[in-house]
Structure formats: C-alpha cells, structure tokens
Design a protein around this motif. Sequence first.
Motif, mmCIF file in Angstrom:
data_model
loop_
_atom_site.group_PDB
_atom_site.id
_atom_site.type_symbol
_atom_site.label_atom_id
_atom_site.label_comp_id
_atom_site.label_asym_id
_atom_site.label_seq_id
_atom_site.Cartn_x
_atom_site.Cartn_y
_atom_site.Cartn_z
ATOM 1 N N VAL A 80 0.818 -1.216 0.000
ATOM 2 C CA VAL A 80 0.000 0.000 0.000
ATOM 3 C C VAL A 80 0.858 1.275 0.000
ATOM 4 N N TYR A 81 1.933 1.262 0.785
ATOM 5 C CA TYR A 81 2.707 2.501 0.921
ATOM 6 C C TYR A 81 3.833 2.629 -0.099
ATOM 7 N N LYS A 82 4.535 1.507 -0.399
ATOM 8 C CA LYS A 82 5.643 1.626 -1.358
ATOM 9 C C LYS A 82 5.147 1.521 -2.793
ATOM 10 N N SER B 79 -2.092 8.980 2.475
ATOM 11 C CA SER B 79 -3.140 9.469 3.381
ATOM 12 C C SER B 79 -2.670 9.754 4.811
ATOM 13 N N PRO B 80 -1.922 8.847 5.446
ATOM 14 C CA PRO B 80 -1.492 9.164 6.810
ATOM 15 C C PRO B 80 -0.642 10.439 6.874
ATOM 16 N N ALA B 81 0.220 10.627 5.878
ATOM 17 C CA ALA B 81 1.069 11.826 5.868
ATOM 18 C C ALA B 81 0.218 13.085 5.658
ATOM 19 N N ASP C 81 -8.182 6.030 17.235
ATOM 20 C CA ASP C 81 -7.781 5.724 15.852
ATOM 21 C C ASP C 81 -8.680 4.599 15.338
ATOM 22 N N LEU C 82 -9.720 5.002 14.601
ATOM 23 C CA LEU C 82 -10.735 4.046 14.131
ATOM 24 C C LEU C 82 -10.288 3.411 12.812
ATOM 25 N N GLY C 83 -10.331 2.078 12.745
ATOM 26 C CA GLY C 83 -9.800 1.386 11.565
ATOM 27 C C GLY C 83 -8.284 1.518 11.567
ATOM 28 N N ALA C 84 -7.717 1.251 12.734
ATOM 29 C CA ALA C 84 -6.296 1.564 12.980
ATOM 30 C C ALA C 84 -5.346 0.704 12.158
ATOM 31 N N GLY C 85 -5.797 -0.493 11.761
ATOM 32 C CA GLY C 85 -4.895 -1.389 11.030
ATOM 33 C C GLY C 85 -3.672 -1.699 11.870
ATOM 34 N N ASN C 86 -2.496 -1.701 11.231
ATOM 35 C CA ASN C 86 -1.276 -2.055 11.965
ATOM 36 C C ASN C 86 -0.511 -0.835 12.479
ATOM 37 N N GLY C 87 -1.188 0.319 12.530
ATOM 38 C CA GLY C 87 -0.602 1.439 13.276
ATOM 39 C C GLY C 87 0.136 2.493 12.468
ATOM 40 N N VAL C 88 -0.004 2.462 11.145
ATOM 41 C CA VAL C 88 0.732 3.432 10.324
ATOM 42 C C VAL C 88 0.287 4.871 10.633
ATOM 43 N N VAL C 89 -1.011 5.059 10.857
ATOM 44 C CA VAL C 89 -1.534 6.412 11.090
ATOM 45 C C VAL C 89 -1.045 6.948 12.447
ATOM 46 N N VAL D 255 -8.800 1.089 17.322
ATOM 47 C CA VAL D 255 -9.983 0.226 17.185
ATOM 48 C C VAL D 255 -9.901 -0.424 15.815
ATOM 49 N N ASP D 256 -10.033 -1.720 15.774
ATOM 50 C CA ASP D 256 -10.074 -2.406 14.476
ATOM 51 C C ASP D 256 -10.892 -3.679 14.623
ATOM 52 N N LEU D 257 -11.486 -4.070 13.513
ATOM 53 C CA LEU D 257 -12.309 -5.291 13.519
ATOM 54 C C LEU D 257 -11.480 -6.529 13.826
ATOM 55 N N TYR D 258 -10.190 -6.493 13.440
ATOM 56 C CA TYR D 258 -9.412 -7.738 13.463
ATOM 57 C C TYR D 258 -8.343 -7.799 14.549
ATOM 58 N N VAL E 282 -8.547 7.028 8.924
ATOM 59 C CA VAL E 282 -7.836 7.237 7.656
ATOM 60 C C VAL E 282 -7.981 6.012 6.759
ATOM 61 N N ALA E 283 -8.445 6.267 5.545
ATOM 62 C CA ALA E 283 -8.524 5.217 4.516
ATOM 63 C C ALA E 283 -9.356 4.023 4.961
ATOM 64 N N ALA E 284 -10.366 4.268 5.736
ATOM 65 C CA ALA E 284 -11.116 3.144 6.287
ATOM 66 C C ALA E 284 -12.629 3.302 6.158
ATOM 67 N N LEU E 285 -13.086 4.371 5.505
ATOM 68 C CA LEU E 285 -14.538 4.578 5.395
ATOM 69 C C LEU E 285 -15.066 4.025 4.074
ATOM 70 N N GLY F 111 -17.168 -1.434 2.145
ATOM 71 C CA GLY F 111 -17.317 -2.613 2.990
ATOM 72 C C GLY F 111 -16.526 -2.509 4.279
ATOM 73 N N ASP F 112 -15.791 -1.430 4.487
ATOM 74 C CA ASP F 112 -15.075 -1.240 5.753
ATOM 75 C C ASP F 112 -16.006 -0.551 6.753
ATOM 76 N N ILE F 113 -15.682 0.640 7.153
ATOM 77 C CA ILE F 113 -16.461 1.277 8.221
ATOM 78 C C ILE F 113 -17.695 1.987 7.650
ATOM 79 N N PRO F 114 -18.881 1.615 8.112
ATOM 80 C CA PRO F 114 -20.103 2.280 7.633
ATOM 81 C C PRO F 114 -20.367 3.574 8.423
HETATM 82 C C1 LIG Z 1 -7.353 0.328 4.472
HETATM 83 S S1 LIG Z 1 -7.139 -0.164 6.132
HETATM 84 C C2 LIG Z 1 -6.531 1.365 6.815
HETATM 85 C C3 LIG Z 1 -5.643 1.138 8.013
HETATM 86 C C4 LIG Z 1 -5.008 2.403 8.545
HETATM 87 N N1 LIG Z 1 -6.015 3.373 8.970
HETATM 88 C C5 LIG Z 1 -4.095 2.996 7.520
HETATM 89 O O1 LIG Z 1 -4.435 4.059 6.964
HETATM 90 O O2 LIG Z 1 -3.023 2.424 7.273
HETATM 91 C C6 LIG Z 1 -8.809 -0.228 6.781
HETATM 92 C C7 LIG Z 1 -8.857 -0.778 8.192
HETATM 93 O O3 LIG Z 1 -10.178 -0.619 8.686
HETATM 94 C C8 LIG Z 1 -10.517 -1.780 9.444
HETATM 95 N N2 LIG Z 1 -11.983 -1.904 9.524
HETATM 96 C C9 LIG Z 1 -12.851 -2.263 8.558
HETATM 97 N N3 LIG Z 1 -14.115 -2.231 9.013
HETATM 98 C C10 LIG Z 1 -14.050 -1.840 10.305
HETATM 99 C C11 LIG Z 1 -15.016 -1.597 11.329
HETATM 100 N N4 LIG Z 1 -16.333 -1.746 11.099
HETATM 101 N N5 LIG Z 1 -14.581 -1.216 12.537
HETATM 102 C C12 LIG Z 1 -13.257 -1.046 12.786
HETATM 103 N N6 LIG Z 1 -12.294 -1.255 11.856
HETATM 104 C C13 LIG Z 1 -12.679 -1.633 10.634
HETATM 105 C C14 LIG Z 1 -9.858 -2.912 8.674
HETATM 106 O O4 LIG Z 1 -9.709 -4.079 9.440
HETATM 107 C C15 LIG Z 1 -8.528 -2.268 8.284
HETATM 108 O O5 LIG Z 1 -7.535 -2.477 9.260
#
Ligand SMILES: C[S@@+](CC[C@H](N)C(=O)[O-])C[C@H]1O[C@@H](n2cnc3c(N)ncnc32)[C@H](O)[C@@H]1O
Length: 274
Positions: free
Chosen positions: A72-74, A80-82, A106-114, A129-132, A177-180, A183-186
């Motif tokens: 995603v980044y390279k 987006s995070p920058a 940090d909603l949809g935090a993923g692995n912490g890049v943001v 906060v993340d689903l996984y 960031v990058a999570a709305l 099918g990700d965050i509604p």
């Molecule tokens: C594209 S990644 C972005 C990760 C990080 N914000 C970034 O910019 O690197 C989207 C993230 O949103 C999470 N996600 C998707 N649906 C979610 C939900 N309903 N609640 C919380 N996290 C969610 C995914 O698991 C994934 O880690």
Amino acid sequence: MSKDSMPTTMKTPVPSLQEAIENLEIALPAEGDGLEQDEESIVVRVEGAWMKIRLHDYNEVFPIQGLYEKWVYKVLQCGSPAKIRELLGEMLKRNDTDPANLTVLDLGAGNGVVAEELAKIGIREFVGVDLYQEAADAAERDRPGLYGEFVVGDLLDLPVSEAGKLEGRTFDCLACVAALGFGDIPPVVFASAYNRVRDGGWAAFTIKSDFLDPNDDSGFSTMIRGMIAEKVVDPLARERYTHRVSPTGSRLEYTAIIGRKMSDIPDSLIPSQG
Ligand SMILES: C[S@@+](CC[C@H](N)C(=O)[O-])C[C@H]1O[C@@H](n2cnc3c(N)ncnc32)[C@H](O)[C@@H]1O
C-alpha cells in the motif's frame, strides 16, 4: 550464547519491519485493470510458496510482516497518513493546541501506520480500534507500545472485555484514515466513534471524494453534509488529494477533513445500517 547452545524452545527472532519489507517478494496480478478498490489482490511469497491475497482481507494481510507497508505505501504510494499528519498538525498549531495533551481514538487503525505518523507531530496517546485481532497483533509486533490500548471488534457490538477498555475514557480527537466505505467502516460506526470525542475536540479523517458527492448512496455524503449544515462539526480544513494509485497507475482521489467537534451526531443524521 552461541547458536548451538541456544535452548531448542527459543523462538526465531521476528525480523525488523524494515528488513521484512525489503525481503518480501510480491507481484501485482495483471488483472488489476478495472477492479474496484476492494477487489484488488496481490501474490506474495510466504515460506517458499506463492499465495494470492485480497487487499481487503486484512486478517490475511497483516500477519505477513511488511506486506501492508510494501504493497500500500511503497508500490501504491499511499499518502493518506502523511496528509492527515500535515493538516492536523497545521490546524493544531493554528489553534494553539498542544498535541501532547490529546488522546486520539484511531478508528480502523490497522497495523498502526496512522498513529506512527501522528506521533511525529507530538501526539502521545492512542487508542486503536479495528475489527481484526490480526491488526492489533501486527501493530504490537511492528510498532510496540504505540497504542495505550487496542480495542478489537465492531464498536456497535463489542464483547464485554473489549468494551471495558473504552469505559471511562474520553477522547480529544478521532482519526479515521482510509477506512470509510468499501465494505469497511459504515456511517453508523463512524458516528459512534465521533460521538465518543468530547465537544470541542477534533476529527481528522479521509474519505473517497466520490462519497461526498450529493448523488452518493453510501450514506456518508448525506451524513457529513448534514454534520456541517447543522454545525455538528466545524470543518477547519478540507483538501482533495491523491490517496494512492491503483495497480494500473491511475490516481484515487480522496478528501481529507479536519474539523472541530461542536456536538454529537444526532440519530436523524445517521443512516440506518444495511
Ligand atoms: C485500508 S485499512 C486502513 C488502516 C489504517 N487506517 C491505515 O491508513 O493504514 C482499513 C482498516 O479498517 C478496518 N476496519 C474495517 N471495518 C471496520 C469496522 N467496522 N470497525 C473497525 N475497523 C474496521 C480494517 O480491518 C482495516 O484495518
């Protein structure tokens, strides 16, 4: 201790994130053409075997150290995070707010890049906060100690153990960031996170520009426009920018918004889920 005298139970050390990124072998399939963002995939060599992974199968992406960063980044040049770091940093400075005093959700935090990016402007306290669970594990593996707490699950339906991590906490800023959408965050989950931020706090988020179009049917356009019209948020900065490129090199346009929270999002502005 020499290698020969190591106890056999000792675990193989985890390589550093940078090493993992450099060593990972990946290839983008030619079928990248014309795919929706949530359908993109990659092939990656893991323990000698090539496997195909979909970008949106985050629970399969994050366990492979360095894959998300390299892909995603390279390769796809995600900025987006920058962008959020730059705009939030500017707005905090302009409003005489010390980043060191903020607790960020940090909603949809993923692995912490943001969070790693926001730490560069002096923010110290993050709750992810993340689903996984795989996201939480990867964040701790690659950016240990960055999150004071990491909540795993759906904010609207958290197991008791995870909900407890949020109890009694107030937040000064929501980052998303990058999570709305896609099918990700509604909208309803975004609203639930936004409403956990104190009035007068901050919201820093990015969204595909199309989702703000009046004809958009994801629910975000109506909700965000309503938030601005009803003074739920004071949008201090709003910028269109290239989120990343697609596998075929076309630019994906997003909008970054930095706002001051004025009040909770009322139910009347939140589209129903489904
Ligand atoms: C594209 S990644 C972005 C990760 C990080 N914000 C970034 O910019 O690197 C989207 C993230 O949103 C999470 N996600 C998707 N649906 C979610 C939900 N309903 N609640 C919380 N996290 C969610 C995914 O698991 C994934 O880690």
